[in-house]
Design an enzyme around this catalytic site. Structure first.
Site, mmCIF file in Angstrom:
data_model
loop_
_atom_site.group_PDB
_atom_site.id
_atom_site.type_symbol
_atom_site.label_atom_id
_atom_site.label_comp_id
_atom_site.label_asym_id
_atom_site.label_seq_id
_atom_site.Cartn_x
_atom_site.Cartn_y
_atom_site.Cartn_z
ATOM 1 N N THR A 125 0.809 -1.220 0.000
ATOM 2 C CA THR A 125 0.000 0.000 0.000
ATOM 3 C C THR A 125 0.841 1.268 0.000
ATOM 4 O O THR A 125 1.965 1.264 0.522
ATOM 5 C CB THR A 125 -0.905 -0.026 1.253
ATOM 6 O OG1 THR A 125 -1.513 1.248 1.429
ATOM 7 C CG2 THR A 125 -0.124 -0.329 2.532
ATOM 8 N N ASP A 126 0.261 2.348 -0.488
ATOM 9 C CA ASP A 126 0.956 3.646 -0.420
ATOM 10 C C ASP A 126 1.116 4.127 1.019
ATOM 11 O O ASP A 126 1.929 5.005 1.301
ATOM 12 C CB ASP A 126 0.228 4.711 -1.262
ATOM 13 C CG ASP A 126 -1.217 4.988 -0.857
ATOM 14 O OD1 ASP A 126 -1.717 4.341 0.075
ATOM 15 O OD2 ASP A 126 -1.835 5.875 -1.481
ATOM 16 N N GLU A 127 0.309 3.558 1.938
ATOM 17 C CA GLU A 127 0.354 4.043 3.324
ATOM 18 C C GLU A 127 1.698 3.781 3.994
ATOM 19 O O GLU A 127 2.003 4.390 5.019
ATOM 20 C CB GLU A 127 -0.784 3.426 4.148
ATOM 21 C CG GLU A 127 -2.132 3.839 3.627
ATOM 22 C CD GLU A 127 -3.272 3.682 4.619
ATOM 23 O OE1 GLU A 127 -3.018 3.421 5.801
ATOM 24 O OE2 GLU A 127 -4.421 3.813 4.186
ATOM 25 N N TYR A 150 -1.805 -0.305 11.160
ATOM 26 C CA TYR A 150 -1.999 -1.029 9.901
ATOM 27 C C TYR A 150 -0.819 -0.813 8.973
ATOM 28 O O TYR A 150 -0.211 -1.772 8.481
ATOM 29 C CB TYR A 150 -3.302 -0.575 9.215
ATOM 30 C CG TYR A 150 -3.338 -0.905 7.733
ATOM 31 C CD1 TYR A 150 -3.464 -2.230 7.300
ATOM 32 C CD2 TYR A 150 -3.217 0.103 6.763
ATOM 33 C CE1 TYR A 150 -3.467 -2.533 5.936
ATOM 34 C CE2 TYR A 150 -3.224 -0.200 5.415
ATOM 35 C CZ TYR A 150 -3.349 -1.511 5.000
ATOM 36 O OH TYR A 150 -3.348 -1.821 3.660
ATOM 37 N N LYS A 154 2.108 -3.349 7.430
ATOM 38 C CA LYS A 154 2.375 -3.558 5.994
ATOM 39 C C LYS A 154 3.833 -3.215 5.670
ATOM 40 O O LYS A 154 4.484 -3.919 4.883
ATOM 41 C CB LYS A 154 1.434 -2.697 5.141
ATOM 42 C CG LYS A 154 -0.024 -3.108 5.174
ATOM 43 C CD LYS A 154 -0.327 -4.489 4.617
ATOM 44 C CE LYS A 154 -0.146 -4.603 3.130
ATOM 45 N NZ LYS A 154 -0.620 -5.922 2.618
HETATM 46 P P1 NAD Z 1 -10.023 -7.062 2.574
HETATM 47 O O1 NAD Z 1 -10.006 -6.750 4.026
HETATM 48 O O2 NAD Z 1 -11.246 -6.791 1.779
HETATM 49 O O3 NAD Z 1 -9.671 -8.606 2.356
HETATM 50 C C1 NAD Z 1 -8.688 -9.268 3.080
HETATM 51 C C2 NAD Z 1 -8.871 -10.767 2.877
HETATM 52 O O4 NAD Z 1 -7.814 -11.435 3.596
HETATM 53 C C3 NAD Z 1 -10.197 -11.300 3.420
HETATM 54 O O5 NAD Z 1 -10.790 -12.160 2.482
HETATM 55 C C4 NAD Z 1 -9.794 -12.056 4.673
HETATM 56 O O6 NAD Z 1 -10.652 -13.142 4.985
HETATM 57 C C5 NAD Z 1 -8.378 -12.527 4.315
HETATM 58 N N1 NAD Z 1 -7.565 -12.789 5.498
HETATM 59 C C6 NAD Z 1 -7.396 -11.985 6.586
HETATM 60 N N2 NAD Z 1 -6.580 -12.589 7.480
HETATM 61 C C7 NAD Z 1 -6.205 -13.785 6.950
HETATM 62 C C8 NAD Z 1 -5.374 -14.850 7.385
HETATM 63 N N3 NAD Z 1 -4.766 -14.825 8.576
HETATM 64 N N4 NAD Z 1 -5.217 -15.909 6.562
HETATM 65 C C9 NAD Z 1 -5.833 -15.961 5.355
HETATM 66 N N5 NAD Z 1 -6.657 -15.003 4.901
HETATM 67 C C10 NAD Z 1 -6.841 -13.915 5.682
HETATM 68 O O7 NAD Z 1 -8.760 -6.310 1.978
HETATM 69 P P2 NAD Z 1 -8.551 -5.586 0.565
HETATM 70 O O8 NAD Z 1 -9.007 -4.194 0.679
HETATM 71 O O9 NAD Z 1 -9.070 -6.462 -0.497
HETATM 72 O O10 NAD Z 1 -6.950 -5.552 0.518
HETATM 73 C C11 NAD Z 1 -6.217 -6.650 -0.007
HETATM 74 C C12 NAD Z 1 -4.732 -6.338 0.055
HETATM 75 O O11 NAD Z 1 -4.458 -5.157 -0.677
HETATM 76 C C13 NAD Z 1 -4.218 -6.072 1.467
HETATM 77 O O12 NAD Z 1 -2.943 -6.653 1.582
HETATM 78 C C14 NAD Z 1 -4.135 -4.554 1.560
HETATM 79 O O13 NAD Z 1 -3.117 -4.156 2.459
HETATM 80 C C15 NAD Z 1 -3.778 -4.214 0.135
HETATM 81 N N6 NAD Z 1 -4.201 -2.882 -0.324
HETATM 82 C C16 NAD Z 1 -5.493 -2.479 -0.167
HETATM 83 C C17 NAD Z 1 -5.885 -1.247 -0.672
HETATM 84 C C18 NAD Z 1 -7.313 -0.759 -0.533
HETATM 85 O O14 NAD Z 1 -7.588 0.399 -0.858
HETATM 86 N N7 NAD Z 1 -8.249 -1.573 -0.085
HETATM 87 C C19 NAD Z 1 -4.946 -0.424 -1.290
HETATM 88 C C20 NAD Z 1 -3.613 -0.868 -1.416
HETATM 89 C C21 NAD Z 1 -3.272 -2.113 -0.941
HETATM 90 O O1 DAU Z 2 -4.154 4.049 0.633
HETATM 91 C C1 DAU Z 2 -4.369 2.662 0.572
HETATM 92 C C2 DAU Z 2 -5.166 2.233 1.774
HETATM 93 O O2 DAU Z 2 -6.475 2.747 1.588
HETATM 94 C C3 DAU Z 2 -5.192 0.734 1.973
HETATM 95 O O3 DAU Z 2 -3.893 0.279 2.243
HETATM 96 C C4 DAU Z 2 -6.110 0.358 3.124
HETATM 97 O O4 DAU Z 2 -6.226 -1.054 3.224
HETATM 98 C C5 DAU Z 2 -7.482 0.953 2.865
HETATM 99 O O5 DAU Z 2 -8.333 0.694 3.963
HETATM 100 C C6 DAU Z 2 -7.388 2.454 2.624
HETATM 101 O O6 DAU Z 2 -7.004 3.167 3.832
HETATM 102 P P1 DAU Z 2 -7.673 4.570 4.241
HETATM 103 O O7 DAU Z 2 -7.556 4.737 5.704
HETATM 104 O O8 DAU Z 2 -7.193 5.667 3.373
HETATM 105 O O9 DAU Z 2 -9.189 4.249 3.805
HETATM 106 P P2 DAU Z 2 -10.599 4.514 4.512
HETATM 107 O O10 DAU Z 2 -11.641 4.124 3.521
HETATM 108 O O11 DAU Z 2 -10.684 3.920 5.878
HETATM 109 O O12 DAU Z 2 -10.609 6.096 4.677
HETATM 110 C C7 DAU Z 2 -10.475 6.949 3.544
HETATM 111 C C8 DAU Z 2 -10.519 8.384 4.041
HETATM 112 O O13 DAU Z 2 -11.842 8.659 4.543
HETATM 113 C C9 DAU Z 2 -9.574 8.662 5.197
HETATM 114 O O14 DAU Z 2 -9.061 9.980 5.083
HETATM 115 C C10 DAU Z 2 -10.461 8.570 6.436
HETATM 116 C C11 DAU Z 2 -11.815 9.053 5.926
HETATM 117 N N1 DAU Z 2 -13.006 8.456 6.594
HETATM 118 C C12 DAU Z 2 -13.092 7.113 6.653
HETATM 119 C C13 DAU Z 2 -14.161 6.493 7.264
HETATM 120 C C14 DAU Z 2 -14.261 4.985 7.350
HETATM 121 C C15 DAU Z 2 -14.007 9.276 7.097
HETATM 122 O O15 DAU Z 2 -13.928 10.512 7.021
HETATM 123 N N2 DAU Z 2 -15.070 8.661 7.699
HETATM 124 C C16 DAU Z 2 -15.194 7.314 7.823
HETATM 125 O O16 DAU Z 2 -16.199 6.847 8.418
#
Ligand code: NAD
Ligand code: DAU
Length: 336
Positions: A125-127, A150, A154
């Site tokens: 992730t970019d985070e 988190y 990562k």
């Molecule tokens: P998500 O939370 O929707 O899905 C995570 C999945 O991992 C789920 O299906 C869960 O059951 C499985 N899981 C959790 N713990 C586990 C374990 N111990 N063993 C096996 N499976 C397990 O997450 P997502 O948003 O689809 O993100 C997927 C990946 O992409 C993550 O690694 C996250 O860090 C990365 N990522 C997410 C975003 C985003 O915006 N959502 C952006 C950049 C990177």
């Molecule tokens: O940047 C990549 C990341 O994006 C991934 O690595 C993470 O897995 C994914 O969860 C996401 O993280 P963020 O914290 O950026 O996403 P989130 O959707 O939780 O929040 C997006 C923005 O919105 C953030 O600035 C917080 C704000 N927010 C979020 C929630 C849930 C609110 O203002 N209100 C809310 O209720």
């Protein structure tokens, strides 16, 4: 044709990737997922009868179980999505994040080395780069300055992958992506939460002043980037992916309300997230130049498609919002 072990394939991005690979390649997919609150096999009902698809329930942090999975399936490639992914949950309790994201990644690296996996794609992730001020972009050379439990977990996993390349000569690539949105995203994350709350005429909780900026990418554009890195990435390299779509949270929320025909009276400013990163923005020029990748969706197209999906799939999000989700929602939002 390769055997690809996809971890976390029942989650949001993983299920979109599994669907893309089953419909758009001849590879076999083994979906390994623990089915935590975020994992949902319903995300894959349309492709689960494909003869090239196998589901295995398993925990990536359980070394014994992973030994059995790798021995039984002998994957050629691992694409590692499985993680605890929600920042707010990591603020409440980081333990599952350390276990799955750090320990689980090391277990997968160990098993991949033992069973001679050809390529390991680590989805990050970019985070990990921390937070930007008003200007500039994250590049692959930006130092890691993770700010939340988190993102720290990562960043830890990214370093373990880097160490596997340098110490053991493993063939790994790391992808780092900005905020994804699209179908099947669990409605704890900003965009699906705001859509679902608006559709139910509930308050939309905006953290702080609502001016934090995220760089939004449509989920299938990210999946195409991961596929490009898997197929054409160089071992040991990091690839950034972003949507070129920086938006303030409050803009995103107002757009959702406008597209749904709902009033801005639903907006409810609440206490800020502790340690809330101000701005993320990705420089994806390396992926564009070396992988030939680029995002296909503008934010406006992607947001409309996403809203349509949540309107048409109300049963999906109503089901995942029942049960344990209610307890989390109360814990996260009741005192804000
Ligand atoms: P998500 O939370 O929707 O899905 C995570 C999945 O991992 C789920 O299906 C869960 O059951 C499985 N899981 C959790 N713990 C586990 C374990 N111990 N063993 C096996 N499976 C397990 O997450 P997502 O948003 O689809 O993100 C997927 C990946 O992409 C993550 O690694 C996250 O860090 C990365 N990522 C997410 C975003 C985003 O915006 N959502 C952006 C950049 C990177
Ligand atoms: O940047 C990549 C990341 O994006 C991934 O690595 C993470 O897995 C994914 O969860 C996401 O993280 P963020 O914290 O950026 O996403 P989130 O959707 O939780 O929040 C997006 C923005 O919105 C953030 O600035 C917080 C704000 N927010 C979020 C929630 C849930 C609110 O203002 N209100 C809310 O209720």
């Amino acid at each position: 044709m390769s055997k690809i072990l996809v971890t976390g394939g029942a989650g949001f991005i993983g299920s979109n990737f599994v669907r893309m690979m089953l419909n758009g390649s001849s590879h076999s997919i083994i979906n390994l997922d623990a089915l935590t609150y975020a994992g949902n096999l319903e995300n894959l009902t349309d492709v689960s009868s494909n003869p090239r698809y196998t589901f295995v329930k398993g925990d990536i942090a359980d070394s014994g179980q992973m030994e059995e999975v790798f021995a039984a399936h002998r994957p050629d490639i691992v694409v590692h999505f499985a993680a605890e992914s929600h920042v707010d949950r990591s603020v409440i309790d980081a333990s599952a994040f350390v276990r799955t994201n750090v320990q689980g990644t090391q277990v997968l690296l160990d098993k991949s080395r033992q069973f001679k996996v050809g390529r390991f794609v680590h989805v990050s992730t970019d985070e990990v780069y921390g937070s930007l001020g008003a200007w500039g972009f994250f590049t692959e050379d930006t130092p890691m300055q993770a700010n939340s439990p988190y993102s720290a977990s990562k960043a830890g996993s990214d370093l373990l992958v880097r160490a596997a390349v340098h110490t053991h000569g493993m063939d790994c690539v790391i992808t780092r992506c900005s905020n994804n949105y699209g179908p099947y995203q669990f409605p704890e994350k900003l965009i699906p939460l705001m859509i679902a709350n608006a559709l139910e005429s509930k308050q939309l909780p905006v953290y702080g002043d609502g001016k934090n900026v995220r760089d939004w990418i449509y989920v299938t554009d990210h999946c195409e980037g991961i596929r490009a890195a898997m197929e054409r990435g160089q071992a040991g390299e990091v690839y950034n992916f972003g949507g070129n779509a920086e938006r303030e949270n409050i803009y995103v929320i107002k757009e959702i309300l406008r597209l749904l025909g709902k009033g801005e009276n639903l907006i409810h400013y609440v206490k800020d997230r502790p340690g809330h990163d101000r701005r993320y923005a990705m420089d994806s020029s390396k992926a564009r130049a070396t992988l030939g990748w680029e995002p296909r969706h503008t934010f406006e197209q992607g947001l409309r498609q996403t809203i349509d999906w949540y309107v048409q799939n109300r049963q999906w999000w109503e089901r995942v919002r029942s049960g344990a989700y209610q307890d989390y929602y109360k814990l996260q939002y009741a005192t804000r």
